[in-house]
Design an enzyme around this catalytic site. Structure first.
Site, short mmCIF file in Angstrom:
data_model
loop_
_atom_site.label_atom_id
_atom_site.label_comp_id
_atom_site.label_asym_id
_atom_site.label_seq_id
_atom_site.Cartn_x
_atom_site.Cartn_y
_atom_site.Cartn_z
N LEU A 145 4.56 -5.29 -6.12
CA LEU A 145 3.70 -5.63 -4.99
C LEU A 145 3.86 -4.62 -3.87
CD1 LEU A 145 5.44 -8.55 -5.85
CD2 LEU A 145 3.36 -9.42 -4.81
N ASP A 146 2.76 -4.26 -3.28
CA ASP A 146 2.77 -3.53 -2.02
C ASP A 146 3.23 -4.51 -0.93
OD1 ASP A 146 2.30 -1.54 -0.12
OD2 ASP A 146 0.24 -2.22 0.20
N LYS A 147 3.69 -4.00 0.20
CA LYS A 147 4.15 -4.90 1.27
C LYS A 147 3.04 -5.19 2.28
CE LYS A 147 6.49 -3.38 4.82
NZ LYS A 147 5.68 -3.85 5.98
N VAL A 179 0.10 -5.18 -7.63
CA VAL A 179 -0.76 -5.76 -6.61
C VAL A 179 -0.84 -4.79 -5.44
CG1 VAL A 179 -1.25 -7.79 -5.21
CG2 VAL A 179 0.16 -8.01 -7.27
#
Length: 830
Positions: A526-528, A724
């Site tokens: 996941l990206d933040k 994501v």
């Protein structure tokens, strides 16, 4: 002021494309894992300060162009697989279509020079000769709703030299043909030879009008006649002639259409269910099984009607989306007057007014007024969303209490809802692994069972001394169950039901293969920023460091921060505005490279900047260092307000975690999926966010290439990985993952084209829902295959043992079809 050691001013950030500005981008388009996807890659280094860059304004993805090649050496699936694998890996190759009969390859691409494709084919030891460009035409064929008709059409059109590719969508009864120019009439004529009517689809006729239902009275007459034949035979009334008369009436009333279709199939050397049923019923009549022939034809006709009605439910799951948009809207004329106008005639740039309780007709941006809007049809959000000037609205959503005007941004044919419908319909044609297996199995099953039926009819009487009548009858029963319709139709109905259920919850899946394989994910990266967090820094702490009025310090800081476009400064300014703090007049404003800003207020000099600024001014202390360390260990960025006497106040800013992120990560862990955060932010901030939401593996200071390599490392270990991101900045990692998820796709024009799964809003909980839906879809697919094969196997064995009858075989065949269709439709309730 991005962090303590950032050596650039807010203005430098703005001009260099870092943090506060949108990064410079280069649009590229590539094809990965058989899915057309458009990406926008960064051109340049990672942004200063380590922040994840926000996506820029949407960039239109290139559509690509078609080119055809004749490859003389390509005449079997071996060469096709080799070419497909080699060309699919090329950047710029969007779609491949093969016609092995004509030895023609069609390529949709965005390459500047098609010679690259010829060179790539030459590397495989084959020669590709360019042909004329192809035209792709969509035909609606009302009679085409099962694999029986698909096989007939595929065989007939496959013999036309002008046809270079075919794409079937049985659920929507749409055939897309890649052909040479001026060949539409020949294609329509060839389809008409099969007894079908092909209607060319345009954008205006993309969804054909509902077909007229067939009359039921012939079927009712057939049923009465079939029952009369059974009774006359049972009670021995009228000898042989009365049951025979009733049987003929029953067969004519219910079976003329079956005989017509069966004759066409036999002429084209195709053993579909209509041909097999026609042979079986005719054989039963010839050997004097009048009541059985009548009842079999009647039951078959009834089952086909029920199956058609059941499949309509799957069609309506997609078509029902179109009913979400009103046909008219209230539009402002150039003279300022308002009038009703058909939605399809409204152009981008016009102003539309929406009344309370009215459904919004088109996409647009609110220009005046405010209201709450139910966006569930597009994003799947359960709660209404506040809308005011500057906010986007989508066609098909429902306005609630207020009234507002909006400027149209897209025509009806290009609205977000239209693109969703188009994407879902296109996804139906992307065959899932199970469907490919079923199709291959079906090609073998019917000929094998037909051969067994011939052997059953001939060998026992000749070699074993059995009675011809008994064994011919058993062979006819086998013919009835020789068509794999139940098996073949079960997969597309299940996949379409799953795709429609996902779309209703704001999850746009770009193909059945992703819906089926999503359950295998073992890691999710996941990206933040914008994924786990809100993507918009907010002020979290204010600390008065010197004695004095904290409210006065906040007003001074807000005055300086409001003059900067840095995201950290903007967070301080936004909080001041929310607290109704009025900025003071600023004089002699000046940016300090790598440190912050300075200005004069009421003749007093003030500085607002980072830790480096304090050190430069010579006013740092051990106590201040300790406080800065304490705040930064919490993942916060600290800005200091300094006066002539020293540090006056500290302002801490952080990107806050979404309320749904913790719950989503917990649900993923419950499903056995491990999580990894890949962010360009500093490791301190990344670690804090990771702890807050429960991430398994946290990695900071990640460039796009680093994210891609992290995905590659997991895949090298045999892991099934999902990624994501925002669908643009994380393009390399999205392409590398088995399944790429784009967050907030409703807010961008390219996100739907970018990833394998587009989440229409920013709710991360949609990913666990997608995985659960994938698991449920796999269960239903297995159930359907077991039902279809199990029922066929049981009746095959009963027939060979002499315990099966023709009407039982009809129940076995059509009953299995109805069972798998109804079972697949259960997914619509998810």
């Amino acid at each position: 002021m991005a962090d303590r050691h950032d050596h650039s001013t807010p203005h430098q950030h703005a001009h260099e494309g870092c943090a506060t500005d949108q990064p410079r981008k280069v649009a590229t388009t590539r094809h990965y894992r058989g899915v057309t996807s458009s990406h926008v890659h960064h051109d340049g280094a990672h942004c200063c300060g380590g922040h994840d860059a926000a996506p820029a304004a949407a960039v239109s993805a290139p559509e690509g162009q078609w080119v055809r090649f004749r490859i003389a050496a390509m005449d079997c699936p071996t060469e096709e697989a080799l070419i497909r694998q080699h060309l699919s890996a090329m950047a710029g190759v969007l779609q491949l279509e093969f016609n092995l009969i004509q030895r023609v390859l069609s390529v949709r691409h965005s390459l500047r020079d098609v010679a690259q494709l010829q060179l790539a084919v030459a590397e495989l030891g084959m020669q590709a000769e360019p042909l004329n460009d192809l035209i792709h035409t969509r035909f609606h064929i009302a009679q085409m709703d099962c694999p029986t008709e698909e096989t007939l059409i595929r065989q007939r059109l496959g013999r036309l030299a002008s046809v270079q590719g075919m794409h079937f969508n049985l659920v929507q009864r749409v055939l897309t043909v890649a052909h040479q120019d001026d060949q539409q009439a020949h294609i329509i004529s060839a389809i008409a030879e099969l007894g079908f009517t092909a209607i060319v689809q345009t954008e205006q006729s993309a969804v054909p009008a509902a077909e007229q239902p067939k009359p039921w009275w012939p079927l009712a007459v057939s049923g009465v006649a079939a029952l009369s034949a059974e009774l006359a035979h049972w009670f021995a009334i009228g000898g042989e002639w009365l049951p025979a008369m009733f049987a003929v009436v029953a067969v004519v009333g219910a079976g003329l259409d079956t005989y017509r279709k069966g004759w066409i199939a036999i002429k084209h050397r195709n053993l579909n269910i209509n041909a097999l049923m026609s042979i079986a019923v005719t054989g039963a009549l010839l050997i004097g099984q009048w009541p059985e022939a009548a009842m079999v034809m009647f039951l078959f006709a009834v089952a086909e009607r029920i199956e058609a009605k059941s499949l309509d439910r799957a069609r309506q799951a997609i078509r029902g989306l179109l009913a979400l948009t009103p046909t008219q809207a209230l539009v402002q004329r150039p003279d300022g007057e308002w009038h009703r106008q058909p939605a399809e005639q409204i152009q981008a740039g016009q102003i539309v007014r929406v009344a309370p309780g009215e459904r919004i007709a088109l996409d647009g941006i609110v220009t005046s007024g405010q209201s709450t809007v139910d966006q569930a049809p597009i994003t799947g959000e359960s709660l209404p969303v506040e809308k005011q000037a500057g906010d986007m609205v989508f066609g098909g959503t429902i306005n609630q209490a207020g009234s507002f005007d909006f400027r149209v941004t897209a025509a009806a044919s290009n609205s977000m809802l239209a693109r969703i419908i188009e994407a879902v319909e296109a996804a139906q044609g992307a065959r899932a692994p199970t469907q490919r297996f079923v199709d291959q199995f079906a090609r073998v099953y019917t000929p094998v069972v037909f051969a067994i039926a011939l052997l059953v009819a001939v060998l026992p009487p000749l070699w074993l001394g059995g009675g011809w009548f008994d064994w011919v009858y058993r062979a006819l029963v086998l013919l009835v169950i020789a068509c794999p319709c139940a098996l073949v139709i079960s997969t597309p109905v299940t996949i379409v039901s799953g795709l429609a259920a996902a779309a209703r919850h704001g999850i746009l899946i770009k193909g059945g293969q992703h819906l089926e394989t999503g359950r295998h994910l073992s890691w999710l990266a996941l990206d933040k920023t914008g994924t786990l967090t809100r993507g918009r820094p907010a002020q979290t702490d204010v600390v008065a460091w010197a004695k004095g009025d904290l409210a006065a310090y906040r007003q001074i800081a807000a005055s300086l921060a409001s003059r900067s476009d840095h995201p950290v400064s903007q967070a301080i300014a936004r909080q001041a505005q929310a607290d109704r703090i009025t900025p003071l007049p600023v004089e002699s404003f000046e940016a300090l490279p790598g440190r912050g800003v300075k200005a004069s207020l009421d003749g007093q000099r003030y500085h607002l900047g980072n830790h480096h600024l304090v050190e430069t001014l010579g006013i740092c202390s051990a106590a201040l260092e300790a406080k800065l360390d304490e705040l930064e260990q919490q993942g916060k960025t600290v800005v200091l307000l300094c006066g002539t006497t020293g540090v006056l106040a500290l302002f801490a800013v952080a990107d806050t975690v979404k309320e749904t992120s913790r719950e989503a990560i917990a649900q993923l862990h419950a499903l056995g999926v491990k999580t990894m955060m890949l962010t360009g932010d500093n490791p301190h901030t990344a670690a804090v966010i990771g702890r807050q939401v429960g991430i398994d593996d946290v990695r900071g200071n990640q460039l796009p290439i680093d994210k891609q390599q992290a995905i590659q490392a997991l895949r090298a270990q045999g892991q099934q990985v999902g990624m994501v991101g925002d669908g643009i900045n994380d393009a390399p990692a999205l392409a590398e993952a088995q399944i790429g998820f784009a967050m907030g796709a409703a807010g961008t024009d390219t996100a739907i084209e970018t990833a394998d799964v587009a989440l229409m809003d920013d709710d991360l909980r949609k990913i666990p829902r997608f995985i659960r839906l994938s698991q449920q879809t796999a269960v239903v697919l297995k159930q359907n295959i077991a039902l279809a094969l199990g029922i066929k196997t049981v009746f095959l064995a009963l027939t060979l043992l002499g315990q099966g009858s023709m009407w039982m075989a009809v129940f076995a065949d059509m009953g299995a079809s109805l069972l798998v269709v109804f079972n697949g439709l259960r997914l619509l309730r998810q």
